[in-house]
Write a protein that holds these residues in place. Sequence first.
Motif, PDB file in Angstrom:
ATOM      1  N   TRP A  36     -22.717-130.793 -23.168  1.00 22.32           N
ATOM      2  CA  TRP A  36     -23.678-130.509 -24.091  1.00 22.32           C
ATOM      3  C   TRP A  36     -23.280-129.898 -25.477  1.00 22.32           C
ATOM      4  CZ3 TRP A  36     -28.635-132.468 -23.249  1.00 22.32           C
ATOM      5  CH2 TRP A  36     -28.833-132.591 -21.969  1.00 22.32           C
ATOM      6  N   PHE A  37     -23.705-130.348 -26.519  1.00 27.03           N
ATOM      7  CA  PHE A  37     -23.284-130.041 -27.856  1.00 27.03           C
ATOM      8  C   PHE A  37     -24.616-129.652 -28.651  1.00 27.03           C
ATOM      9  CE2 PHE A  37     -18.890-130.646 -28.802  1.00 27.03           C
ATOM     10  CZ  PHE A  37     -18.410-131.218 -27.875  1.00 27.03           C
ATOM     11  N   ARG A  38     -24.560-128.830 -29.431  1.00 22.52           N
ATOM     12  CA  ARG A  38     -25.928-128.476 -30.240  1.00 22.52           C
ATOM     13  C   ARG A  38     -25.727-128.534 -31.666  1.00 22.52           C
ATOM     14  NH1 ARG A  38     -27.353-122.038 -28.360  1.00 22.52           N
ATOM     15  NH2 ARG A  38     -26.014-121.398 -29.835  1.00 22.52           N
ATOM     16  N   GLN A  39     -26.708-128.538 -32.595  1.00 22.36           N
ATOM     17  CA  GLN A  39     -26.547-128.695 -33.964  1.00 22.36           C
ATOM     18  C   GLN A  39     -27.838-128.127 -34.643  1.00 22.36           C
ATOM     19  OE1 GLN A  39     -25.493-132.350 -35.839  1.00 22.36           O
ATOM     20  NE2 GLN A  39     -24.762-131.075 -37.607  1.00 22.36           N
ATOM     21  N   ALA A  40     -27.767-126.913 -35.246  1.00 23.54           N
ATOM     22  CA  ALA A  40     -29.014-126.227 -36.037  1.00 23.54           C
ATOM     23  C   ALA A  40     -28.699-126.670 -37.334  1.00 23.54           C
ATOM     24  CB  ALA A  40     -28.493-124.715 -35.921  1.00 23.54           C
ATOM     25  N   PRO A  41     -30.046-126.812 -38.074  1.00 19.35           N
ATOM     26  CA  PRO A  41     -30.157-126.963 -39.383  1.00 19.35           C
ATOM     27  C   PRO A  41     -29.261-126.443 -40.226  1.00 19.35           C
ATOM     28  CG  PRO A  41     -32.341-126.639 -38.528  1.00 19.35           C
ATOM     29  CD  PRO A  41     -31.326-126.138 -37.399  1.00 19.35           C
ATOM     30  N   GLY A  42     -28.465-127.421 -41.020  1.00 26.62           N
ATOM     31  CA  GLY A  42     -27.363-126.778 -42.026  1.00 26.62           C
ATOM     32  C   GLY A  42     -26.288-126.279 -41.452  1.00 26.62           C
ATOM     33  N   LYS A  43     -25.925-126.484 -39.908  1.00 22.81           N
ATOM     34  CA  LYS A  43     -24.805-125.891 -39.410  1.00 22.81           C
ATOM     35  C   LYS A  43     -24.093-127.229 -38.955  1.00 22.81           C
ATOM     36  CE  LYS A  43     -26.208-121.315 -38.359  1.00 22.81           C
ATOM     37  NZ  LYS A  43     -26.441-120.211 -37.384  1.00 22.81           N
ATOM     38  N   GLU A  44     -22.819-127.148 -38.488  1.00 23.63           N
ATOM     39  CA  GLU A  44     -21.904-128.130 -37.779  1.00 23.63           C
ATOM     40  C   GLU A  44     -22.443-128.117 -36.261  1.00 23.63           C
ATOM     41  OE1 GLU A  44     -18.028-127.976 -40.412  1.00 23.63           O
ATOM     42  OE2 GLU A  44     -17.873-127.309 -38.354  1.00 23.63           O
ATOM     43  N   ARG A  45     -22.012-129.206 -35.835  1.00 21.78           N
ATOM     44  CA  ARG A  45     -22.126-129.198 -34.408  1.00 21.78           C
ATOM     45  C   ARG A  45     -21.415-128.382 -33.471  1.00 21.78           C
ATOM     46  NH1 ARG A  45     -23.259-135.318 -32.127  1.00 21.78           N
ATOM     47  NH2 ARG A  45     -24.896-135.193 -33.970  1.00 21.78           N
ATOM     48  N   GLU A  46     -21.850-127.762 -32.406  1.00 24.81           N
ATOM     49  CA  GLU A  46     -21.246-126.702 -31.763  1.00 24.81           C
ATOM     50  C   GLU A  46     -21.221-126.929 -30.301  1.00 24.81           C
ATOM     51  OE1 GLU A  46     -22.095-122.126 -30.791  1.00 24.81           O
ATOM     52  OE2 GLU A  46     -23.770-123.295 -31.667  1.00 24.81           O
ATOM     53  N   PHE A  47     -19.921-126.822 -29.576  1.00 22.60           N
ATOM     54  CA  PHE A  47     -19.955-127.050 -28.385  1.00 22.60           C
ATOM     55  C   PHE A  47     -20.717-125.845 -27.401  1.00 22.60           C
ATOM     56  CE2 PHE A  47     -18.099-128.101 -24.249  1.00 22.60           C
ATOM     57  CZ  PHE A  47     -17.739-126.970 -23.632  1.00 22.60           C
ATOM     58  N   VAL A  48     -21.476-126.161 -26.459  1.00 27.36           N
ATOM     59  CA  VAL A  48     -22.316-125.681 -25.507  1.00 27.36           C
ATOM     60  C   VAL A  48     -21.578-125.417 -24.039  1.00 27.36           C
ATOM     61  CG1 VAL A  48     -24.347-125.138 -24.507  1.00 27.36           C
ATOM     62  CG2 VAL A  48     -24.545-126.017 -27.008  1.00 27.36           C
ATOM     63  N   ALA A  49     -21.581-126.741 -23.474  1.00 29.67           N
ATOM     64  CA  ALA A  49     -20.986-126.620 -22.112  1.00 29.67           C
ATOM     65  C   ALA A  49     -20.439-127.938 -21.678  1.00 29.67           C
ATOM     66  CB  ALA A  49     -21.878-126.121 -21.063  1.00 29.67           C
ATOM     67  N   ALA A  50     -19.622-128.036 -20.820  1.00 27.37           N
ATOM     68  CA  ALA A  50     -19.176-129.223 -20.024  1.00 27.37           C
ATOM     69  C   ALA A  50     -18.851-129.071 -18.581  1.00 27.37           C
ATOM     70  CB  ALA A  50     -17.697-129.450 -20.991  1.00 27.37           C
ATOM     71  N   SER A  51     -18.653-130.177 -18.202  1.00 28.32           N
ATOM     72  CA  SER A  51     -18.474-130.381 -16.486  1.00 28.32           C
ATOM     73  C   SER A  51     -17.866-131.420 -16.124  1.00 28.32           C
ATOM     74  CB  SER A  51     -19.929-130.203 -15.947  1.00 28.32           C
ATOM     75  OG  SER A  51     -19.657-130.779 -14.556  1.00 28.32           O
ATOM     76  N   THR A  52     -17.006-131.391 -15.075  1.00 28.17           N
ATOM     77  CA  THR A  52     -16.295-132.718 -14.732  1.00 28.17           C
ATOM     78  C   THR A  52     -16.935-132.818 -13.278  1.00 28.17           C
ATOM     79  OG1 THR A  52     -14.301-131.393 -13.715  1.00 28.17           O
ATOM     80  CG2 THR A  52     -14.178-132.305 -15.963  1.00 28.17           C
ATOM     81  N   TRP A  53     -16.960-134.070 -12.854  1.00 26.86           N
ATOM     82  CA  TRP A  53     -17.568-134.209 -11.688  1.00 26.86           C
ATOM     83  C   TRP A  53     -16.655-134.088 -10.422  1.00 26.86           C
ATOM     84  CZ3 TRP A  53     -21.939-134.336  -9.085  1.00 26.86           C
ATOM     85  CH2 TRP A  53     -22.095-134.931  -7.771  1.00 26.86           C
ATOM     86  N   ARG A  54     -15.564-134.629 -10.572  1.00 23.14           N
ATOM     87  CA  ARG A  54     -14.678-134.935  -9.576  1.00 23.14           C
ATOM     88  C   ARG A  54     -13.892-133.403  -9.088  1.00 23.14           C
ATOM     89  NH1 ARG A  54     -12.145-140.900 -10.507  1.00 23.14           N
ATOM     90  NH2 ARG A  54     -13.900-142.000  -9.714  1.00 23.14           N
ATOM     91  N   ARG A  55     -13.449-132.855 -10.253  1.00 28.62           N
ATOM     92  CA  ARG A  55     -12.951-131.675  -9.976  1.00 28.62           C
ATOM     93  C   ARG A  55     -13.814-130.434 -10.042  1.00 28.62           C
ATOM     94  NH1 ARG A  55      -7.175-132.052 -13.346  1.00 28.62           N
ATOM     95  NH2 ARG A  55      -6.369-133.670 -12.292  1.00 28.62           N
ATOM     96  N   TYR A  59     -16.943-125.646 -18.205  1.00 28.19           N
ATOM     97  CA  TYR A  59     -16.649-124.843 -19.414  1.00 28.19           C
ATOM     98  C   TYR A  59     -17.962-124.477 -20.258  1.00 28.19           C
ATOM     99  CZ  TYR A  59     -12.457-127.524 -17.947  1.00 28.19           C
ATOM    100  OH  TYR A  59     -11.334-127.815 -17.136  1.00 28.19           O
ATOM    101  N   TYR A  60     -17.787-123.390 -20.850  1.00 29.07           N
ATOM    102  CA  TYR A  60     -18.737-123.017 -21.726  1.00 29.07           C
ATOM    103  C   TYR A  60     -18.410-122.467 -22.997  1.00 29.07           C
ATOM    104  CZ  TYR A  60     -21.494-123.025 -17.332  1.00 29.07           C
ATOM    105  OH  TYR A  60     -22.251-123.277 -16.211  1.00 29.07           O
ATOM    106  N   GLY A  61     -19.162-122.519 -23.973  1.00 27.73           N
ATOM    107  CA  GLY A  61     -19.020-122.048 -25.395  1.00 27.73           C
ATOM    108  C   GLY A  61     -19.577-120.661 -25.243  1.00 27.73           C
ATOM    109  N   ASN A  62     -18.802-119.602 -26.209  1.00 26.82           N
ATOM    110  CA  ASN A  62     -19.108-118.634 -26.221  1.00 26.82           C
ATOM    111  C   ASN A  62     -20.796-118.083 -26.203  1.00 26.82           C
ATOM    112  OD1 ASN A  62     -16.544-117.647 -26.126  1.00 26.82           O
ATOM    113  ND2 ASN A  62     -16.331-117.411 -28.187  1.00 26.82           N
ATOM    114  N   SER A  63     -21.432-118.672 -27.054  1.00 27.44           N
ATOM    115  CA  SER A  63     -22.816-118.471 -26.944  1.00 27.44           C
ATOM    116  C   SER A  63     -23.598-118.881 -25.921  1.00 27.44           C
ATOM    117  CB  SER A  63     -23.523-119.532 -28.174  1.00 27.44           C
ATOM    118  OG  SER A  63     -23.309-120.949 -27.727  1.00 27.44           O
ATOM    119  N   ALA A  64     -23.180-119.624 -25.010  1.00 27.93           N
ATOM    120  CA  ALA A  64     -23.663-119.946 -23.516  1.00 27.93           C
ATOM    121  C   ALA A  64     -23.286-119.160 -22.481  1.00 27.93           C
ATOM    122  CB  ALA A  64     -23.556-121.763 -23.225  1.00 27.93           C
ATOM    123  N   LYS A  65     -22.237-118.673 -22.417  1.00 28.99           N
ATOM    124  CA  LYS A  65     -21.636-117.693 -21.454  1.00 28.99           C
ATOM    125  C   LYS A  65     -22.549-116.900 -20.746  1.00 28.99           C
ATOM    126  CE  LYS A  65     -16.761-118.378 -22.502  1.00 28.99           C
ATOM    127  NZ  LYS A  65     -15.568-117.836 -22.918  1.00 28.99           N
TER     128      LYS A  65
END
Length: 118
Positions: A36-55, A59-65
């Motif tokens: 998941w990424f997010r983009q606020a108005p006037g800002k760059e797209r930001e990484f939020v969280a990621a997941s792998t299925w098999r392993r 992973y989380y961005g600082n804003s999501a932790k």
Amino acid sequence: QVQLVESGGGLVQAGGSLRLSCAASGRTFSSYAMAWFRQAPGKEREFVAASTWRRRTTYYGNSAKGRFTISRDNGGDTAALQMDNLKPDDTGVYYCHAESLATLVDFWGPGTQVTVSS
């Protein structure tokens, strides 16, 4: 044809919760990282969280932790983002992203709007 479709966005008050879902279709995504990424108005797209299925890694961005939780289901073809204790700074368009761990081919969903009122 590969499609990522997000759902679950909306308007919520600060301190509330939302659960976003991403449904992937067109191929099997068990060997893809989904994020998941997010983009606020006037800002760059930001990484939020990621997941792998098999392993089963996440992973989380600082804003999501500590507030957001990413999960996978349906054999790895869906990804959810549980967002708790939402803040106005969490407002933005949230995008689902899938990337092959083998080839780095990636796909984006069209996004879903999340608005957190103070």
